[in-house]
Design an enzyme around this catalytic site. Structure first.
Site, PDB file in Angstrom:
ATOM      1  N   HIS A  47     -66.202 -10.874  43.232  1.00  0.00           N
ATOM      2  CA  HIS A  47     -66.883 -11.096  41.943  1.00  0.00           C
ATOM      3  C   HIS A  47     -67.272 -12.562  41.861  1.00  0.00           C
ATOM      4  CE1 HIS A  47     -64.875  -7.640  39.609  1.00  0.00           C
ATOM      5  NE2 HIS A  47     -64.220  -7.661  40.762  1.00  0.00           N
ATOM      6  N   TYR A 215     -66.469  -1.731  42.728  1.00  0.00           N
ATOM      7  CA  TYR A 215     -67.794  -2.261  42.353  1.00  0.00           C
ATOM      8  C   TYR A 215     -68.756  -2.217  43.528  1.00  0.00           C
ATOM      9  CZ  TYR A 215     -65.526  -6.600  44.145  1.00  0.00           C
ATOM     10  OH  TYR A 215     -64.845  -7.540  44.888  1.00  0.00           O
TER      11      TYR A 215
HETATM   12  P1  FAD Z   1     -59.942 -19.732  52.400  1.00  0.00           P
HETATM   13  O1  FAD Z   1     -61.025 -18.821  51.962  1.00  0.00           O
HETATM   14  O2  FAD Z   1     -58.678 -19.137  52.910  1.00  0.00           O
HETATM   15  O3  FAD Z   1     -60.557 -20.679  53.503  1.00  0.00           O
HETATM   16  C1  FAD Z   1     -59.770 -21.538  54.270  1.00  0.00           C
HETATM   17  C2  FAD Z   1     -60.528 -21.843  55.555  1.00  0.00           C
HETATM   18  O4  FAD Z   1     -59.842 -22.866  56.255  1.00  0.00           O
HETATM   19  C3  FAD Z   1     -60.610 -20.638  56.491  1.00  0.00           C
HETATM   20  O5  FAD Z   1     -61.946 -20.475  56.933  1.00  0.00           O
HETATM   21  C4  FAD Z   1     -59.661 -20.999  57.615  1.00  0.00           C
HETATM   22  O6  FAD Z   1     -60.033 -20.437  58.863  1.00  0.00           O
HETATM   23  C5  FAD Z   1     -59.757 -22.517  57.624  1.00  0.00           C
HETATM   24  N1  FAD Z   1     -58.561 -23.201  58.146  1.00  0.00           N
HETATM   25  C6  FAD Z   1     -57.266 -22.897  57.901  1.00  0.00           C
HETATM   26  N2  FAD Z   1     -56.455 -23.753  58.527  1.00  0.00           N
HETATM   27  C7  FAD Z   1     -57.244 -24.622  59.207  1.00  0.00           C
HETATM   28  C8  FAD Z   1     -56.974 -25.746  60.055  1.00  0.00           C
HETATM   29  N3  FAD Z   1     -55.709 -26.137  60.320  1.00  0.00           N
HETATM   30  N4  FAD Z   1     -58.029 -26.421  60.576  1.00  0.00           N
HETATM   31  C9  FAD Z   1     -59.318 -26.041  60.307  1.00  0.00           C
HETATM   32  N5  FAD Z   1     -59.618 -24.970  59.516  1.00  0.00           N
HETATM   33  C10 FAD Z   1     -58.593 -24.281  58.958  1.00  0.00           C
HETATM   34  N6  FAD Z   1     -61.500 -14.563  44.608  1.00  0.00           N
HETATM   35  C11 FAD Z   1     -62.525 -14.480  43.716  1.00  0.00           C
HETATM   36  O7  FAD Z   1     -62.970 -15.513  43.177  1.00  0.00           O
HETATM   37  N7  FAD Z   1     -63.092 -13.275  43.404  1.00  0.00           N
HETATM   38  C12 FAD Z   1     -62.653 -12.102  43.962  1.00  0.00           C
HETATM   39  O8  FAD Z   1     -63.191 -11.028  43.663  1.00  0.00           O
HETATM   40  C13 FAD Z   1     -61.551 -12.155  44.898  1.00  0.00           C
HETATM   41  N8  FAD Z   1     -61.053 -11.030  45.484  1.00  0.00           N
HETATM   42  C14 FAD Z   1     -59.999 -11.130  46.367  1.00  0.00           C
HETATM   43  C15 FAD Z   1     -59.434  -9.972  46.932  1.00  0.00           C
HETATM   44  C16 FAD Z   1     -58.353 -10.059  47.827  1.00  0.00           C
HETATM   45  C17 FAD Z   1     -57.737  -8.807  48.381  1.00  0.00           C
HETATM   46  C18 FAD Z   1     -57.837 -11.330  48.184  1.00  0.00           C
HETATM   47  C19 FAD Z   1     -56.680 -11.453  49.156  1.00  0.00           C
HETATM   48  C20 FAD Z   1     -58.379 -12.478  47.625  1.00  0.00           C
HETATM   49  C21 FAD Z   1     -59.451 -12.394  46.694  1.00  0.00           C
HETATM   50  N9  FAD Z   1     -59.979 -13.537  46.093  1.00  0.00           N
HETATM   51  C22 FAD Z   1     -61.016 -13.442  45.195  1.00  0.00           C
HETATM   52  C23 FAD Z   1     -59.375 -14.854  46.355  1.00  0.00           C
HETATM   53  C24 FAD Z   1     -60.117 -15.628  47.393  1.00  0.00           C
HETATM   54  O9  FAD Z   1     -60.301 -14.878  48.559  1.00  0.00           O
HETATM   55  C25 FAD Z   1     -59.403 -16.925  47.752  1.00  0.00           C
HETATM   56  O10 FAD Z   1     -58.839 -17.517  46.616  1.00  0.00           O
HETATM   57  C26 FAD Z   1     -60.410 -17.879  48.385  1.00  0.00           C
HETATM   58  O11 FAD Z   1     -60.868 -17.352  49.607  1.00  0.00           O
HETATM   59  C27 FAD Z   1     -59.833 -19.272  48.587  1.00  0.00           C
HETATM   60  O12 FAD Z   1     -60.821 -20.087  49.196  1.00  0.00           O
HETATM   61  P2  FAD Z   1     -60.389 -21.334  50.055  1.00  0.00           P
HETATM   62  O13 FAD Z   1     -61.659 -21.910  50.565  1.00  0.00           O
HETATM   63  O14 FAD Z   1     -59.457 -22.185  49.271  1.00  0.00           O
HETATM   64  O15 FAD Z   1     -59.508 -20.729  51.236  1.00  0.00           O
END
Ligand code: FAD
Length: 382
Positions: A47, A215
């Protein structure tokens, strides 16, 4: 001549891609390092509320997303067994008028690909897993798993729930397994035509201890998606997800409404994910290092706001660097934390409790928020 500090973003997930894009737009020499060799179109939806779409406007991809996504007129909550409506939250035109942007649902892979495409491709590095940082000098020295080292003035940890940068700041500590899993499946809408049932654009089916959120993930409504929340006491798989099955889904949703049974019958592949959390962190930044997104506030996804919080963080961080002047980065980081901690922690808590929109309520505190326009709170002590 650019006097802005060089910035490294660790992780090109949704939070890291937003940070990289906004920093590059604001003129910061920014490099983004991602551990994965490439990204795949994983079977999942997401979403994007008006709060996120306002950031997408700044990044320059709001219109593309509007064209790509499904635009539900309502979020419905329904009793999983009887189908009775528990809430009808107006979105659609109401959201555009009252919250300042659309509420859409999209395929996560399509969104991610679009966001990553906004980054300067010459400064995006795949297969770069950060293993260590040395923040004791005038520059941060980053060491990667391939043995290479790079330098930057400031480093942003957007590296997700198992963040290496968080570990560097606060020591090793595994995230907390919430005791809940999520099943995720994408279904061809073509298959659903065989049923004389109404498949609504955005609906959450609830019972006492579990739910199924459903959805469309494309504007043409060809792909329908469900994501569940189901209690499961232990997670011992040691991987970020495992395969599930129709049989497991039938058992988990026994007695649920015929519409839910139809979705399960049409399921071809379904995966199962552990839902991980952390308690609010005592530290979001230190010296030249700062965290955002799941690296500092991972949550159960039951408000569909986890990525939204990561993207809002990215926007607020860039705003604070601009506001204070990046040479005063420690003040900027503290201003950022001050303006994000309370909101992110509240969203973590409501997600944990899984009460969001279960009954009619006013969602304006989440959807009307604009990280670029909200009045800034000043830190109480430095
Ligand atoms: P991440 O998306 O986890 O990205 C972290 C990145 O860092 C990754 O690409 C990883 O490979 C990289 N990385 C990790 N360690 C290292 C390293 N040491 N060196 C280099 N790169 C590294 N959120 C919403 O807003 N709407 C939704 O509808 C929604 N639905 C969800 C459904 C499910 C089942 C789940 C589990 C989560 C959902 N979320 C949703 C939450 C959302 O997926 C996360 O909160 C979001 O992806 C966080 O983003 P981020 O960039 O902080 O981390």
């Amino acid at each position: 001549m650019n006097n802005k500090p060089t910035i490294a973003v660790i992780g090109a997930g949704l939070g890291g891609a937003a940070a990289g894009a906004l920093l590059q737009k604001a003129g910061y020499p920014t490099k983004v390092y991602e551990q994965a060799p490439a990204f795949a179109r994983l079977g999942a939806g997401i979403h994007l509320g008006p709060n996120v779409m306002k950031v997408m406007r700044r990044i320059g991809i709001e219109e593309k997303l509007n064209a790509m996504g499904s635009h539900p007129d309502y979020w419905f909550s329904r009793n999983g067994m009887t189908g009775e409506y528990q809430s009808r939250i107006p979105l659609g035109e109401f959201a555009r008028e009252n919250y300042g942007a659309a509420y859409i649902t999209v395929h996560r892979g399509d969104l991610h690909e679009l966001m990553v495409s906004t980054l300067d491709q010459d400064n995006l590095y795949f297969d770069k897993r950060l293993v260590d940082v040395d923040d004791s000098g005038n520059k941060v020295v980053m060491t990667f798993a391939d043995g290479s080292t790079e330098e930057a003035d400031l480093v942003i940890g957007a590296d997700g729930v198992n963040s290496r940068l968080r570990e560097k700041l606060l020591g090793p500590e595994a995230p907390i397994y919430s005791g809940w899993v999520a099943h995720r499946a994408i279904i061809s809408a073509e298959k659903l035509k065989a049923y004389d049932l109404d498949f609504e654009a955005c609906v959450k089916w609830w019972s006492e201890d579990r739910h199924m959120m459903v959805y469309f993930v494309t504007g043409d409504e060809k792909e329908y998606y469900y994501v569940t929340g189901v209690p499961e006491p232990d997670w011992n798989h040691g991987t970020s997800f495992v395969d599930s099955s129709r049989e497991e889904m039938r058992k988990a949703f026994e007695g649920y409404h015929p519409t839910v049974q139809a979705l399960i019958d049409c399921t071809e592949t379904v995966t199962k994910w552990p839902l991980l959390e952390r308690n609010p962190l005592p530290l979001w930044h230190e010296n030249r290092l700062v965290l955002l997104g799941d690296a500092c506030h991972p949550m159960k996804p039951h408000m569909a706001q986890g990525a939204a919080m990561a993207i809002e963080d990215a926007a607020m961080l860039v705003r604070c660097l601009e506001e204070v002047g990046a040479e005063h980065y420690q003040q900027a980081f503290e201003l950022y934390r001050t303006n994000r901690f309370e909101r992110a922690s509240r969203v973590q808590q409501v997600s944990h409790d899984n009460t969001w929109l279960r009954e009619d309520e006013d969602p304006a505190w989440v959807f009307a928020y604009d990280p670029f326009e909200v009045p800034l709170k000043q830190p109480t002590s430095q």
